[in-house]
Design a protein around this motif. Structure first.
Motif, PDB file in Angstrom:
ATOM      1  N   ALA A  68       0.845  -1.269   0.054  1.00  0.00           N
ATOM      2  CA  ALA A  68       0.034   0.137   0.062  1.00  0.00           C
ATOM      3  C   ALA A  68       0.808   1.222  -0.002  1.00  0.00           C
ATOM      4  N   SER A  69       0.320   2.254  -0.442  1.00  0.00           N
ATOM      5  CA  SER A  69       0.969   3.598  -0.446  1.00  0.00           C
ATOM      6  C   SER A  69       1.233   4.075   0.936  1.00  0.00           C
ATOM      7  N   PRO A  70       2.422   4.844   1.135  1.00  0.00           N
ATOM      8  CA  PRO A  70       2.661   5.447   2.524  1.00  0.00           C
ATOM      9  C   PRO A  70       1.566   6.180   3.035  1.00  0.00           C
ATOM     10  N   VAL A  71       1.139   6.453   4.345  1.00  0.00           N
ATOM     11  CA  VAL A  71      -0.051   7.259   4.733  1.00  0.00           C
ATOM     12  C   VAL A  71       0.769   8.103   5.831  1.00  0.00           C
ATOM     13  N   ALA A  72       0.596   9.385   5.607  1.00  0.00           N
ATOM     14  CA  ALA A  72       0.994  10.366   6.763  1.00  0.00           C
ATOM     15  C   ALA A  72       0.134  10.126   7.938  1.00  0.00           C
ATOM     16  N   ILE A  73       0.691  10.367   9.025  1.00  0.00           N
ATOM     17  CA  ILE A  73       0.124  10.315  10.476  1.00  0.00           C
ATOM     18  C   ILE A  73       0.011  11.803  10.973  1.00  0.00           C
ATOM     19  N   SER A  74      -1.161  12.119  11.158  1.00  0.00           N
ATOM     20  CA  SER A  74      -1.434  13.397  12.043  1.00  0.00           C
ATOM     21  C   SER A  74      -0.893  13.480  13.222  1.00  0.00           C
ATOM     22  N   TYR A  75      -0.208  14.389  13.709  1.00  0.00           N
ATOM     23  CA  TYR A  75       0.446  14.052  15.399  1.00  0.00           C
ATOM     24  C   TYR A  75       0.341  15.665  15.811  1.00  0.00           C
ATOM     25  N   THR A  76       0.751  15.515  17.123  1.00  0.00           N
ATOM     26  CA  THR A  76       0.776  16.629  18.063  1.00  0.00           C
ATOM     27  C   THR A  76       2.165  16.676  18.826  1.00  0.00           C
ATOM     28  N   ARG A  77       3.002  17.760  18.780  1.00  0.00           N
ATOM     29  CA  ARG A  77       4.245  17.563  19.770  1.00  0.00           C
ATOM     30  C   ARG A  77       3.671  17.687  20.978  1.00  0.00           C
ATOM     31  N   THR A  78       4.115  16.830  21.943  1.00  0.00           N
ATOM     32  CA  THR A  78       3.500  16.672  23.374  1.00  0.00           C
ATOM     33  C   THR A  78       4.482  17.256  24.310  1.00  0.00           C
TER      34      THR A  78
END
Length: 147
Positions: A68-78
């Motif tokens: 499958a194609s790579p998928v970006a992960i939404s994140y937060t700097r904690t």
């Protein structure tokens, strides 16, 4: 059971070493916590040399070899933690945080995101019957303090 999954993930990382990309960072650590079936909290800890470039918006993604194609992960700097070893009464060398003003020291940047394989876009890994899914952390530009 969690220890087995961690061991398998670590083994997978070593077997896929040609895919690691950390040319400018001192290092990183990616772990996960199962929240519910198919839903995981991804925790990426990135270690930065305080003399180098600021760490801004790294790319965190999920990928699988030829499945499958790579998928970006939404994140937060904690968090940004100065983890430099200092003597009692010493000052933190990474001050101010995430700038090139600091002296020799190490910052730990913590990023967290949710990956839910039950919903799009991560469901494509399940739909394509991917056996293994990997996570990566990447940022452009080499740290000038590393020679």
């Amino acid at each position: 059971m969690k220890k087995i999954y961690q061991l398998l993930l670590l083994l997978s990382v070593f077997l896929m070493a040609d895919h690691l990309k950390a040319s400018h960072m001192m290092g990183s650590d990616v772990s996960y916590i199962c929240i519910s079936p198919g839903k995981y909290k991804i925790i990426a800890k990135v270690y930065r040399d305080c003399r180098g470039i600021p760490l801004n918006s790294p790319q965190i993604q999920a990928f699988s070899d030829n499945c499958a194609s790579p998928v970006a992960i939404s994140y937060t700097r904690t968090a940004i933690n100065d983890i430099s070893p200092t003597c009692v009464g010493g000052t933190a060398p990474c001050n101010p945080q995430n700038t090139t003003v600091g002296t020799e020291g190490i910052e730990e940047h913590v990023f967290e995101g949710i990956v839910d394989f039950n919903t799009a876009p991560f469901k494509t890994f399940i739909d394509n019957k991917c056996c293994q899914v990997f996570f990566s952390v990447d940022q452009c530009c080499r740290n000038g303090a590393i020679t």
